[in-house]
Design an enzyme around this catalytic site. Sequence first.
Site, short mmCIF file in Angstrom:
data_model
loop_
_atom_site.label_atom_id
_atom_site.label_comp_id
_atom_site.label_asym_id
_atom_site.label_seq_id
_atom_site.Cartn_x
_atom_site.Cartn_y
_atom_site.Cartn_z
NE ARG A 1 -3.49 0.05 2.64
CZ ARG A 1 -4.76 0.05 2.20
NH1 ARG A 1 -5.27 -1.05 1.69
NH2 ARG A 1 -5.49 1.14 2.24
CG HIS B 1 -5.17 9.03 -37.58
ND1 HIS B 1 -5.70 9.74 -38.63
CD2 HIS B 1 -5.71 7.79 -37.66
CE1 HIS B 1 -6.54 8.97 -39.31
NE2 HIS B 1 -6.56 7.78 -38.74
CD GLU C 1 -4.22 -3.99 -17.50
OE1 GLU C 1 -4.59 -2.80 -17.42
OE2 GLU C 1 -3.66 -4.58 -16.55
N GLY D 1 -4.45 9.04 4.50
CA GLY D 1 -5.45 9.96 3.94
C GLY D 1 -4.82 11.33 3.73
CE LYS E 1 -3.43 -4.79 -5.89
NZ LYS E 1 -3.18 -5.19 -7.29
CD GLU F 1 0.85 -1.18 -13.01
OE1 GLU F 1 0.64 -0.57 -11.97
OE2 GLU F 1 -0.02 -1.87 -13.55
C1 AGP Z 1 -3.12 -1.61 -11.92
O1 AGP Z 1 -2.02 -2.44 -12.27
C2 AGP Z 1 -2.69 -0.43 -11.09
N1 AGP Z 1 -2.05 -0.86 -9.91
C3 AGP Z 1 -3.78 0.59 -10.89
O2 AGP Z 1 -4.03 1.17 -12.14
C4 AGP Z 1 -5.14 0.09 -10.33
O3 AGP Z 1 -5.80 -0.69 -11.30
C5 AGP Z 1 -5.99 1.32 -10.02
O4 AGP Z 1 -5.35 2.06 -9.03
C6 AGP Z 1 -7.42 0.97 -9.58
O5 AGP Z 1 -7.35 0.22 -8.39
P1 AGP Z 1 -8.70 -0.53 -7.90
O6 AGP Z 1 -9.03 -1.53 -8.94
O7 AGP Z 1 -8.32 -1.14 -6.58
O8 AGP Z 1 -9.77 0.51 -7.76
#
Ligand code: AGP
Length: 612
Positions: free
Chosen positions: A27, A508, A485, A101, A607, A492
Amino acid sequence: MCGIVGYFGNNSAAPLLIKGLKRLEYRGYDSAGVAIMEQDAFTVTKKAGKVKELETKLKGASVKGTIGIGHTRWATHGEPSDLNAHPHVDQTGKFALIHNGIIENYAVLKQILEQKGVEFYSETDTEVLVQLISMIYHEDNTSFEMAVTQALRKVIGTYGIVVMCSDEPNQLIAARLGSPLVLGVGDGEYFLASDASPLVEHTRNVIYLEEGECLLIGDDGYEIKQVKNSETVEKKISHIDFSIEEIEKGNYPHYMLKEIYEQENTIVDTMRGRLRLDEGNVHLGGIQDHILRIERARHFYITACGTSWHAGLIGKYILEEFAGIPVHVEYASEFRYRDPVINSQSVVIAISQSGETADTLAAIRKAKENGCLTFGICNVVGSSISRETDCGIYTHAGPEIGVASTKAFTAQVSVLYMLALHLGRKNGYSKEDGIKLAHALHDLGDRVKYILNQTDQIRNIAEEIVDADNCLYLGRGTNFPVALEGALKLKEISYIHAEGYPAAEMKHGPIALIDEKMPVIFLAPHDKTYEKVVSNIQEVKARKGKIIIVTDKVTDDLKSLSNHVIEVPVSHARTFPILATIPLQLLAYHLAVLRGCDVDMPRNLAKSVTVE
Ligand code: AGP
């Protein structure tokens, strides 16, 4: 999106906190720290870097207390540093606080506190909160609990916090607004965490704090109250349904690789008990109470972020085709701040692996304010989005620890296919066609295994393009989101710049990028646009691009046009997008490993993005 943990019990807190932080490190991992209460004073140990560096620093300190809090940070205000690491302490040294937060009005509060003589040591918004609690405690001569709740009533923003006070050494106070917090109820001991993964080895009995609730833990047990009026709230205990093995790496070098391989089962698990093979239909229990409203929707809005948004884009193509209902796919961060034309005839589908993404949660709340029916596709049971939507369908992919989402994506797309099949059968899609598609979905597990067995070929491709600075991913129709994707996965975790484009769009502009150094990955199944994609491949070949093709059937033509061809055999054309993503996950994985990147904790990422 940080990770926070707390412990209140009779065992040494430090090792428990460290282990919990390691489970939450996905996280955020800029810095980490703990505060441990010993008799009537606490010790704070914190450091920039990952949890293992904090662990090393702690080994040198004899910290024995059995009450403590811990934090692993993803920086929002203030760079990653020892000073900005949590826990933060007030100027009197009586309070220690950890926070997940953003305190949006921190500047105003900071100014008020500075005018009262408070001297700040860090750049964080979090320090403002702990100094505010301390100021109220001393100025109003009030209790620890009231100082915390009074301070929180002045906060604008989001928080998941745990606070300790040396005047009340046998008490922890936690609270949540916009950032998740789970209480683990043990046998005479209590655990706190941002999500359930650190709790499962200690207890399966959990309570999910809701928005605006605070939690008091003391020698007499725990009590939950409303921050706004301090009224007690009765909460039921839920039970965690995943095992410790599911959150361990096992024999895999990385969580991401484990989760890529788990797709052999997780796609099938997501559809288990929901496919009606003989009827060529599905049964989606989680939306039955609202099924008529869904079937009669004037339009669907799918709102999500990142990979989940890519799944939503595939959903658009198949839901419009099968259900004949207009589908708008929106980034949640855009949807929440614009004025979409939505009302009670709209169905808003939120897709989120974590179920905690702040923008997606806010988008759902906006939809509910406008009278829409809200529908969640989440992977975490009990997550905020799953609890705040009117109905939903859980993906059964199991805990996804790797920051790069893999098995959750294919599970999300599988759910969307099942929804499309249900709606399609109401919209003229024949039983015979339904049976074929249902069986194809049911057989995907074996197809995944075939793809995974090509990992050596895909690693060889990665070795060939390991020095690429840029990559282009091209696909048409439902394979355009797959291209997006694939590009995101590469970006990433390997830090190679990559873009996904509709294949025809290449002419284009992006075609100007093509040269002998540019790898171009094409999604080229033998579907209605196959010939068009082949034309695009030829355009790239004419400019000496390095061509990698992912197709459902390897042919001599495709071999002659490309440097490499990866086969994704499908028993039904519709299922290609679900499977075609998997070799792209493997390609990104191998490139990241070859480039020495931290696959499970890529730089700057986390995450779950629980902040705006
Ligand atoms: C995906 O590989 C990324 N870690 C990120 O784009 C992720 O999909 C996005 O933050 C959305 O997360 P969620 O599905 O938990 O809402």
